[in-house]
Motif scaffolding. Structure first.
Motif, short mmCIF file in Angstrom:
data_model
loop_
_atom_site.label_atom_id
_atom_site.label_comp_id
_atom_site.label_asym_id
_atom_site.label_seq_id
_atom_site.Cartn_x
_atom_site.Cartn_y
_atom_site.Cartn_z
N LEU A 28 0.84 -1.20 0.00
CA LEU A 28 0.00 0.00 0.00
C LEU A 28 0.87 1.24 0.00
N PRO A 29 0.44 2.29 -0.71
CA PRO A 29 1.18 3.56 -0.65
C PRO A 29 1.11 4.16 0.76
N TYR A 30 2.10 5.00 1.05
CA TYR A 30 2.16 5.64 2.36
C TYR A 30 0.90 6.44 2.66
N ALA A 31 0.33 7.06 1.64
CA ALA A 31 -0.86 7.89 1.84
C ALA A 31 -2.03 7.07 2.35
N GLN A 32 -2.15 5.83 1.92
CA GLN A 32 -3.26 4.99 2.40
C GLN A 32 -3.09 4.66 3.87
N TYR A 33 -1.86 4.43 4.31
CA TYR A 33 -1.63 4.20 5.73
C TYR A 33 -2.02 5.43 6.54
N GLY A 34 -1.67 6.62 6.03
CA GLY A 34 -2.00 7.86 6.73
C GLY A 34 -3.49 8.09 6.86
N VAL A 35 -4.21 7.88 5.76
CA VAL A 35 -5.67 8.06 5.78
C VAL A 35 -6.30 7.04 6.72
N PHE A 36 -5.81 5.81 6.68
CA PHE A 36 -6.33 4.77 7.57
C PHE A 36 -6.11 5.16 9.03
N MET A 37 -4.92 5.68 9.34
CA MET A 37 -4.62 6.08 10.73
C MET A 37 -5.46 7.27 11.18
N LEU A 38 -5.91 8.10 10.26
CA LEU A 38 -6.81 9.20 10.62
C LEU A 38 -8.26 8.74 10.78
N LEU A 39 -8.65 7.75 10.00
CA LEU A 39 -10.05 7.30 10.02
C LEU A 39 -10.38 6.43 11.24
N VAL A 40 -9.43 5.62 11.71
CA VAL A 40 -9.71 4.75 12.85
C VAL A 40 -10.10 5.56 14.08
N PRO A 41 -9.31 6.58 14.50
CA PRO A 41 -9.76 7.36 15.66
C PRO A 41 -11.06 8.12 15.41
N LEU A 42 -11.28 8.55 14.17
CA LEU A 42 -12.54 9.24 13.85
C LEU A 42 -13.73 8.31 14.06
N PHE A 43 -13.64 7.08 13.55
CA PHE A 43 -14.72 6.12 13.73
C PHE A 43 -14.86 5.69 15.19
N MET A 44 -13.73 5.62 15.92
CA MET A 44 -13.81 5.31 17.34
C MET A 44 -14.54 6.42 18.11
N ALA A 65 -12.75 1.70 8.54
CA ALA A 65 -11.63 2.50 8.05
C ALA A 65 -10.99 1.86 6.82
N VAL A 66 -10.90 0.53 6.80
CA VAL A 66 -10.34 -0.16 5.63
C VAL A 66 -11.23 0.06 4.41
N VAL A 67 -12.54 -0.11 4.59
CA VAL A 67 -13.47 0.07 3.47
C VAL A 67 -13.48 1.51 2.99
N THR A 68 -13.49 2.46 3.91
CA THR A 68 -13.51 3.88 3.52
C THR A 68 -12.21 4.27 2.82
N THR A 69 -11.08 3.77 3.31
CA THR A 69 -9.80 4.08 2.67
C THR A 69 -9.74 3.51 1.26
N SER A 70 -10.20 2.28 1.09
CA SER A 70 -10.19 1.70 -0.26
C SER A 70 -11.15 2.44 -1.18
N PHE A 71 -12.28 2.91 -0.64
CA PHE A 71 -13.23 3.66 -1.46
C PHE A 71 -12.64 5.01 -1.87
#
Length: 120
Positions: A28-44, A65-71
């Protein structure tokens, strides 16, 4: 119409392969890891607002977060970065759409005309 560029920088992907000696099964590109790391606390946080409870392992939040990042990254390319995809989605979500049925405009026709001698 988009033209394919000859620049190698557009074709190069900054990909995290994993720790040295242990390659991850997905690249995965670095940007996907970053977006994933931002979305998990948001959903929590959203889950906490509904239940007032924080789980030890946030399985649903990670899955969302995985589904939203892939979308999000389905629409990302070198000409359209991830922040523009998110901004476009938020803008389109907030705007009103045209009604499905045709609506007639009100008619502005005077049916009665009153003539007064003096102005009010």
């Amino acid at each position: 119409m988009r033209l394919r560029t000859d620049d190698d920088i557009y074709r190069a992907r900054l990909v995290y392969l994993g720790p040295p000696g242990y390659t991850l099964p997905v690249h995965l590109p670095y940007a996907q890891y970053g977006v994933f790391m931002l979305l998990v606390p948001l959903f929590m946080f959203i889950h906490y607002l509904f239940t007032f409870d924080v789980e030890l392992f946030p399985a649903w939040e990670i899955a969302l977060a995985v589904v939203t990042t892939s979308f999000i990254f389905r629409y990302v390319d070198p000409d359209r970065p991830a922040r523009m995809v998110v901004r476009t989605a938020l803008t389109d979500w907030r705007r009103t759409r045209e009604p499905a049925t045709e609506q007639r405009d009100p008619r502005l026709v005077a049916t009665r005309i009153r003539v007064r001698e003096e102005l009010v």
